[in-house]
Design an enzyme around this catalytic site. Structure first.
Site, PDB file in Angstrom:
ATOM      1  N   ASP A  12      -1.090  -0.235   5.860  1.00 36.15           N
ATOM      2  CA  ASP A  12      -1.879   0.253   7.166  1.00 36.15           C
ATOM      3  C   ASP A  12      -3.176   0.621   7.779  1.00 36.15           C
ATOM      4  OD1 ASP A  12      -2.222   2.537   5.557  1.00 36.15           O
ATOM      5  OD2 ASP A  12      -2.064   3.590   6.506  1.00 36.15           O
ATOM      6  N   ASP A  50       0.531  -1.365   0.456  1.00 39.20           N
ATOM      7  CA  ASP A  50      -0.033  -0.050   0.190  1.00 39.20           C
ATOM      8  C   ASP A  50       1.229   1.216   0.008  1.00 39.20           C
ATOM      9  OD1 ASP A  50      -2.243   1.354   0.366  1.00 39.20           O
ATOM     10  OD2 ASP A  50      -1.783   1.702   2.918  1.00 39.20           O
ATOM     11  N   ASP A 106      -0.008   4.960   0.753  1.00 33.84           N
ATOM     12  CA  ASP A 106       0.087   5.976   1.586  1.00 33.84           C
ATOM     13  C   ASP A 106       0.370   5.657   3.445  1.00 33.84           C
ATOM     14  OD1 ASP A 106      -0.703   8.380   0.210  1.00 33.84           O
ATOM     15  OD2 ASP A 106      -2.735   7.236   0.185  1.00 33.84           O
ATOM     16  N   SER A 141      -4.654   5.807  -4.457  1.00 35.58           N
ATOM     17  CA  SER A 141      -5.017   6.877  -4.555  1.00 35.58           C
ATOM     18  C   SER A 141      -4.420   6.956  -6.143  1.00 35.58           C
ATOM     19  CB  SER A 141      -3.799   7.156  -3.984  1.00 35.58           C
ATOM     20  OG  SER A 141      -3.016   8.365  -4.359  1.00 35.58           O
ATOM     21  N   GLY A 177      -7.280   4.026   3.286  1.00 30.37           N
ATOM     22  CA  GLY A 177      -7.322   3.283   2.426  1.00 30.37           C
ATOM     23  C   GLY A 177      -8.699   3.329   1.822  1.00 30.37           C
TER      24      GLY A 177
HETATM   25  C1  BG6 Z   1      -5.477   6.020   0.406  1.00 29.12           C
HETATM   26  C2  BG6 Z   1      -5.897   6.858   1.408  1.00 29.12           C
HETATM   27  O1  BG6 Z   1      -4.509   5.333  -0.108  1.00 29.12           O
HETATM   28  O2  BG6 Z   1      -5.790   6.663  -0.715  1.00 29.12           O
HETATM   29  C3  BG6 Z   1      -6.639   7.259   1.603  1.00 29.12           C
HETATM   30  O3  BG6 Z   1      -5.310   5.368   2.809  1.00 29.12           O
HETATM   31  C4  BG6 Z   1      -7.427   8.513   0.383  1.00 29.12           C
HETATM   32  O4  BG6 Z   1      -7.240   8.296   2.984  1.00 29.12           O
HETATM   33  C5  BG6 Z   1      -7.530   7.301  -1.282  1.00 29.12           C
HETATM   34  O5  BG6 Z   1      -8.775   8.874   0.289  1.00 29.12           O
HETATM   35  C6  BG6 Z   1      -7.348   8.228  -1.963  1.00 29.12           C
HETATM   36  O6  BG6 Z   1      -6.256   8.860  -2.658  1.00 29.12           O
HETATM   37  P1  BG6 Z   1      -6.042   9.787  -3.653  1.00 29.12           P
HETATM   38  O7  BG6 Z   1      -5.269  10.500  -3.850  1.00 29.12           O
HETATM   39  O8  BG6 Z   1      -6.794   9.894  -4.736  1.00 29.12           O
HETATM   40  O9  BG6 Z   1      -7.515  11.491  -3.049  1.00 29.12           O
HETATM   41 MG    MG Z   2      -2.513   3.469   3.684  1.00 26.07          MG
END
Ligand code: BG6
Ligand code: MG
Length: 213
Positions: free
Chosen positions: A171, A8, A10, A117, A45
């Site tokens: 996480d 993962d 973030d 993300s 996540g």
């Molecule tokens: C995940 C995070 O990795 O990505 C979340 O844990 C986040 O908190 C999600 O909302 C989406 O991320 P992004 O960068 O596309 O807004």
């Molecule tokens: Mg994460």
């Protein structure tokens, strides 16, 4: 035999989780909703739009917003988040992660990324890790986000390794559930999983070998 590791992003490779929290907290507060770190655990996540919907539900004002308004609020949060990312560089890689990635590569273990993300490629570039990841699963190409297993299945496919020979590192509870949902072995950082660690510095090839027994 473990032949692939799926990370993962973030909260595992880098501590962007704190920036997501800061950006959501500021947007929520503008909308009259106060969120705390405990509530924030539920957002880890989870995709951008789903996170916003959870916040609006929590504030009891979800029905006040149209889909278009939700999209523009999510965009606003992302602009704020990207401002916080500006200073991100190699020093923001979490402890032990660079060394662990190098160790995996030296031992021919494939490396995949399973992050929902949409900012993942920019972040990996900033951290100088882009070339070290064999495959980045594209969240826009999978049907369901975590806790559905789709993104982990896609990452395993991308590195060309069967799920049974892969370990995922997460996480978030949603992420660990996603792995359980496709029977992938899991390491949790600060969350319960097949093996739970309190810090990324505890990751090592020796730990990975424990799964081979
Ligand atoms: C995940 C995070 O990795 O990505 C979340 O844990 C986040 O908190 C999600 O909302 C989406 O991320 P992004 O960068 O596309 O807004
Ligand atoms: Mg994460």
């Amino acid at each position: 035999m473990i032949r692939g590791i799926i990370f993962d992003l973030d909260g595992v490779i880098t501590d962007t989780a704190k920036f997501h929290y800061a950006a959501w907290k500021s947007l929520a507060s503008e909308l009259g909703i106060e969120i705390d770190e405990k509530f924030n655990e539920k957002l880890k996540g989870i995709s951008r739009i789903e996170s916003l919907e959870k916040i609006l539900d929590y504030g009891g004002i979800r029905e006040k917003y149209s889909d278009d308004e939700i999209n523009s609020l999510a965009q606003k949060k992302n602009e704020e988040y990207k401002k916080l990312l500006k200073s991100l560089d190699r020093k923001d890689i979490l402890p032990g992660i660079s060394e662990f990635i190098d160790e995996l590569r030296e031992n021919n273990i494939k490396i995949g990324l399973a992050s929902v993300s949409k900012n993942a490629p920019i972040i990996l570039e900033k951290l100088g890790l882009m070339e070290k990841i064999d495959f980045i699963a594209d969240p826009s190409k999978v049907e369901k986000g975590k806790p559905a297993p789709d993104i982990f299945i896609e990452a395993a496919r991308g590195i060309g390794i069967e799920i049974e020979e892969v370990i995922g590192i997460e996480d978030s509870d949603a992420g660990v559930k996603a792995m359980k949902n496709c029977k992938m072995k899991s390491i949790g950082i600060g969350v319960e999983a097949d093996i739970s660690l309190s810090c990324t510095s505890e990751l090592s090839l020796d730990l990975i070998k424990k799964f081979n027994k």
